[in-house]
Scaffold this active site. Structure first.
Site, mmCIF file in Angstrom:
data_model
loop_
_atom_site.group_PDB
_atom_site.id
_atom_site.type_symbol
_atom_site.label_atom_id
_atom_site.label_comp_id
_atom_site.label_asym_id
_atom_site.label_seq_id
_atom_site.Cartn_x
_atom_site.Cartn_y
_atom_site.Cartn_z
ATOM 1 N N HIS A 7 0.599 -1.262 -0.386
ATOM 2 C CA HIS A 7 0.734 -0.312 -0.176
ATOM 3 C C HIS A 7 0.805 1.709 -0.499
ATOM 4 O O HIS A 7 2.132 0.854 -0.086
ATOM 5 C CB HIS A 7 -0.945 -0.219 1.296
ATOM 6 C CG HIS A 7 0.018 0.289 2.013
ATOM 7 N ND1 HIS A 7 -0.248 -1.258 3.298
ATOM 8 C CD2 HIS A 7 -0.024 0.936 3.164
ATOM 9 C CE1 HIS A 7 0.348 -1.310 4.429
ATOM 10 N NE2 HIS A 7 0.754 0.481 4.195
ATOM 11 N N HIS A 79 4.435 7.527 3.155
ATOM 12 C CA HIS A 79 4.883 6.099 3.629
ATOM 13 C C HIS A 79 4.124 5.054 2.788
ATOM 14 O O HIS A 79 3.418 4.820 2.269
ATOM 15 C CB HIS A 79 5.477 5.317 4.945
ATOM 16 C CG HIS A 79 4.108 4.452 5.042
ATOM 17 N ND1 HIS A 79 3.219 5.237 6.432
ATOM 18 C CD2 HIS A 79 3.290 3.175 5.016
ATOM 19 C CE1 HIS A 79 2.340 3.696 6.339
ATOM 20 N NE2 HIS A 79 2.424 3.484 5.336
ATOM 21 N N GLU A 130 7.720 1.590 5.033
ATOM 22 C CA GLU A 130 7.149 -0.059 5.712
ATOM 23 C C GLU A 130 7.667 -1.373 4.789
ATOM 24 O O GLU A 130 7.384 -1.066 4.254
ATOM 25 C CB GLU A 130 5.575 0.366 5.942
ATOM 26 C CG GLU A 130 5.103 -0.648 6.899
ATOM 27 C CD GLU A 130 3.670 -0.322 7.070
ATOM 28 O OE1 GLU A 130 3.026 0.451 6.405
ATOM 29 O OE2 GLU A 130 3.115 -0.932 8.127
HETATM 30 CO CO CO Z 1 1.263 1.917 6.436
#
Ligand code: CO
Length: 136
Positions: A7, A79, A130
């Site tokens: 994502h 992020h 991430e």
């Molecule tokens: Co995230």
């Protein structure tokens, strides 16, 4: 090491308005809000065919998203998240090669109930990364 883009996360100053934009204006499927107190965020996922967009809103005291929104009052990209198969191995390899893992260096449970860690943006061209462990 990294697999799919899981994502991209956007910090938003107004979650209801952001949900409405993705749902009603852009016609996307949006999940129900979920509170993640350990990460200081309320999150919803915009479900796309090939990935997801995570909309982040501050939750509780000392939310990292609150600080981000003070610097970026209109919101912005926060992020990106890549999938890895074994997060413990990934952390060991990254640390051995000098990349900085944020927090105490051990994975936390993220929004999908899976282990995640964050890497220092200064090591990745200003982008907070991430990593999420997704078993194949
Ligand atoms: Co995230």
């Amino acid at each position: 090491m990294i697999g799919k883009l899981n994502h991209l996360a956007i910090a938003v100053p107004n979650l209801e308005q952001a949900i409405a934009k993705y749902q009603d204006l852009l016609g996307a499927k949006v999940s129900s809000p979920q509170d993640l107190p350990e990460h200081g965020v309320r999150v919803v996922f915009v479900e796309l065919e090939n990935s997801k967009i995570e909309l982040l809103y501050p939750l509780g005291e000392n939310s990292p998203i609150e600080k981000f929104l003070q610097k970026n009052p209109n919101g912005g990209t926060h992020h990106i998240c890549f999938e890895v198969e074994n997060i413990t191995n990934s952390i060991a390899i990254l640390k051995a090669k000098g990349a900085r893992v944020l927090g105490d260096g051990s994975p936390k449970i993220g929004a999908h109930g899976l282990p995640v860690i964050f890497l220092h943006p200064k090591d990745f061209d200003g982008v907070l990364i991430e990593l999420e462990e997704v078993k194949k």
